[in-house]
Design an enzyme around this catalytic site. Structure first.
Site, PDB file in Angstrom:
ATOM      1  N   ALA A   1      12.147 -17.816 -19.518  1.00  0.00           N
ATOM      2  CA  ALA A   1      13.544 -17.469 -18.892  1.00  0.00           C
ATOM      3  C   ALA A   1      13.667 -17.919 -17.527  1.00  0.00           C
ATOM      4  O   ALA A   1      12.789 -18.464 -16.949  1.00  0.00           O
ATOM      5  CB  ALA A   1      13.424 -15.931 -18.893  1.00  0.00           C
ATOM      6  N   PHE A   2      14.764 -18.087 -17.166  1.00  0.00           N
ATOM      7  CA  PHE A   2      15.218 -18.721 -15.765  1.00  0.00           C
ATOM      8  C   PHE A   2      14.471 -17.945 -14.667  1.00  0.00           C
ATOM      9  O   PHE A   2      14.246 -18.707 -13.625  1.00  0.00           O
ATOM     10  CB  PHE A   2      16.702 -18.451 -15.366  1.00  0.00           C
ATOM     11  CG  PHE A   2      17.246 -17.074 -14.882  1.00  0.00           C
ATOM     12  CD1 PHE A   2      17.087 -16.799 -13.523  1.00  0.00           C
ATOM     13  CD2 PHE A   2      17.570 -16.104 -15.823  1.00  0.00           C
ATOM     14  CE1 PHE A   2      17.640 -15.907 -13.131  1.00  0.00           C
ATOM     15  CE2 PHE A   2      18.163 -14.948 -15.346  1.00  0.00           C
ATOM     16  CZ  PHE A   2      18.160 -14.708 -13.934  1.00  0.00           C
ATOM     17  N   LYS A   3      13.993 -16.768 -14.979  1.00  0.00           N
ATOM     18  CA  LYS A   3      13.181 -16.090 -13.740  1.00  0.00           C
ATOM     19  C   LYS A   3      11.911 -16.819 -13.252  1.00  0.00           C
ATOM     20  O   LYS A   3      11.438 -16.553 -12.128  1.00  0.00           O
ATOM     21  CB  LYS A   3      12.954 -14.595 -14.194  1.00  0.00           C
ATOM     22  CG  LYS A   3      14.203 -13.715 -13.992  1.00  0.00           C
ATOM     23  CD  LYS A   3      13.986 -12.196 -14.142  1.00  0.00           C
ATOM     24  CE  LYS A   3      15.109 -11.455 -14.165  1.00  0.00           C
ATOM     25  NZ  LYS A   3      16.105 -11.603 -15.427  1.00  0.00           N
ATOM     26  N   ASP A   4      11.580 -17.610 -14.214  1.00  0.00           N
ATOM     27  CA  ASP A   4      10.389 -18.581 -13.688  1.00  0.00           C
ATOM     28  C   ASP A   4      10.700 -19.190 -12.539  1.00  0.00           C
ATOM     29  O   ASP A   4       9.793 -19.675 -11.700  1.00  0.00           O
ATOM     30  CB  ASP A   4      10.041 -19.558 -14.773  1.00  0.00           C
ATOM     31  CG  ASP A   4       9.452 -18.813 -16.004  1.00  0.00           C
ATOM     32  OD1 ASP A   4       8.606 -17.890 -15.797  1.00  0.00           O
ATOM     33  OD2 ASP A   4       9.566 -19.018 -17.244  1.00  0.00           O
TER      34      ASP A   4
ATOM     35  N   ALA B   1      10.277 -16.826  -9.567  1.00  0.00           N
ATOM     36  CA  ALA B   1       8.894 -16.625  -9.352  1.00  0.00           C
ATOM     37  C   ALA B   1       7.759 -17.492  -8.698  1.00  0.00           C
ATOM     38  O   ALA B   1       7.224 -17.114  -8.061  1.00  0.00           O
ATOM     39  CB  ALA B   1       8.449 -15.747 -10.648  1.00  0.00           C
TER      40      ALA B   1
END
Ligand SMILES: *Cc1c(COP(=O)(O)O)cnc(C)c1O
Length: 432
Positions: free
Chosen positions: A106-109, A112
């Site tokens: 997911a783009f949250k990688d 993070a």
């Protein structure tokens, strides 16, 4: 050098290090940069020849402006941005920006990984380790755990509700080891969050450990999310500024796009695509912002009733409704429409889109009714393999499961069970 303020007080300056390690200012506003540098014409001329990490570094270097030394920033950016963000055309006008090629799909990688490295840098001169406490209802914890994995000087403790996260999500939290510890709380997500909140206020714990949060509104998560707007633009630009369509929940992703525009990226319009949680859509329509409890949908990462980055968007445009409306258009779709969207993308283009991306696809189609010539880039925020249970089954059967997800299923879960009683959690932390 990059300096920041709180959206609730423009007069007090913070360094990037302070903003990243604090996460949130004490007045409960959000950190914002005083200045967005305009990238020079030369940068845009050279963009087509630049790799994704190269252009990311150039953007970060201009924005951060000396707050992190050149060679350290290089290590951070090249370490964090080590997977691709390809654009896949569906037809002449419609493009999908795949943001799911990172470790947790997911783009949250992006956020993070960059935040973890930036925190580690700003923590470098401390002689004790930093302990990050995170409560998760599923996805965020996985991206944070993977992002901080093996990062020097930082330990992560994740609290998740026993039996209330999906099987794969649990594996993402509990199979890493090293500096990542998973506490399996015999309660709900709210219990996990309450334990973390209480720990931050507890004097004994604060005297014993240096604790911090990996809050989703940390400015270090937004900075790297602006990079892929440039990367996508580079891949499709033909002289006509594109429209970006961002499936939105807390509005961090779209805010990062607005940052990119402030730095000079030519964008025709931003489209905020909402599911049934349509608070922002209603704001655009009426000028009134009324947060309300979230409702559950199949695009569940967007089930947000009070978007936390709303204050940043207000800040960017002086809280002026007319200006916000010129920059951003909004659309909203329910689950029935979303499922039809997934089916349509599959039938017309043989492309499997996840439920969040499908909301974006529908928003762009609606926008095209008035603007048929415009070129759209839809942010595909997660891999469809994460949502097999909600995809129509003939489509779900055709999803190719990425290897890094398949491997997880075989790994052994390691977690420490705890109750919802604060004393037990405190006892655990005091023994570390
Ligand atoms: C977090 C998330 C979103 C929403 O992003 P915001 O930055 O909160 O607007 C959309 N899709 C997926 C898959 C997500 O994980």
């Amino acid at each position: 050098m990059m300096k920041l303020y709180s959206t609730k007080n423009r007069h007090q300056e913070f360094t990037l290090g302070e903003a990243v390690l604090k996460g949130l200012p004490d007045d409960n506003g959000l950190f914002m940069p005083y200045h967005f540098p305009k990238l020079p014409t030369k940068f845009f001329q050279e963009l087509p020849k630049m790799s994704f990490p190269e252009l990311s570094f150039a953007v970060a270097y201009a924005l951060i402006d000396g707050a992190i030394p050149y060679s350290e920033l290089e290590k951070i950016v090249y370490g964090a941005i080590d997977f691709e963000a390809p654009v896949v055309p569906l037809n002449n006008e419609t493009h999908i920006l795949e943001l799911f090629h990172g470790p947790t799909l997911a783009f949250k990688d992006f956020g993070a990984r960059f935040m973890a490295r930036t925190m580690s840098f700003f923590n470098r001169n401390e002689d004790s380790e930093l302990t990050i406490l995170v409560a998760t209802s599923g996805d965020t914890g996985g991206a944070v755990a993977a992002g901080f994995y093996d990062i020097p000087g930082i330990n992560v403790i994740i609290l998740y509700p026993k039996g209330k996260v999906s099987h794969l999500q649990e594996k993402q939290l509990t199979t890493l080891g090293k500096n990542i510890t998973a506490l399996e709380v015999n309660g709900t997500f709210d219990d996990c969050q309450a334990l973390v909140k209480k720990a931050f206020l507890d004097e004994d714990i604060n005297n014993h450990l240096r604790i911090s949060s990996a809050n989703s509104i940390n400015i270090a998560r937004l900075i790297p999310q602006s990079f892929y707007y440039f990367e996508a633009w580079k891949q499709v630009y033909d002289g006509q500024p594109p429209v970006f369509v961002t499936p939105s929940g807390n509005f961090g992703n779209i805010t990062a796009g607005l940052f990119a525009q402030k730095m000079g990226l030519p964008v025709k319009k931003f489209i905020a695509a909402n599911n049934a949680n349509d608070i922002f859509y209603q704001y655009l329509k009426t000028g009134n912002y009324h947060p309300k409890p979230s409702v559950q949908t199949i695009s569940n990462a967007m089930d947000v009733g009070a978007p936390s980055n709303f204050a940043r968007i207000m800040d960017l445009y002086g809280s002026t409704w007319n200006i916000v409306k010129q920059q951003i258009e909004g659309y909203t779709f329910d689950d029935t429409a979303t499922l039809k969207g997934i089916q349509e993308v599959f039938d017309k283009y043989q492309y499997i889109i996840d439920p969040h991306g499908a909301v974006g696809y529908l928003a762009f189609k609606e926008y095209q009714k008035k603007n048929p010539q415009d070129k759209g880039i839809i942010l595909e925020t997660a891999h469809p393999a994460k949502f097999l249970d909600v995809l129509p089954s003939p489509i779900a059967d055709k999803v190719i499961i990425p290897e890094r997800l398949a491997i997880l299923a075989e790994k052994d879960k390691v977690s420490i069970p705890i109750s919802i009683h604060f004393d037990e959690f405190k006892g655990y932390l005091m023994k570390r």
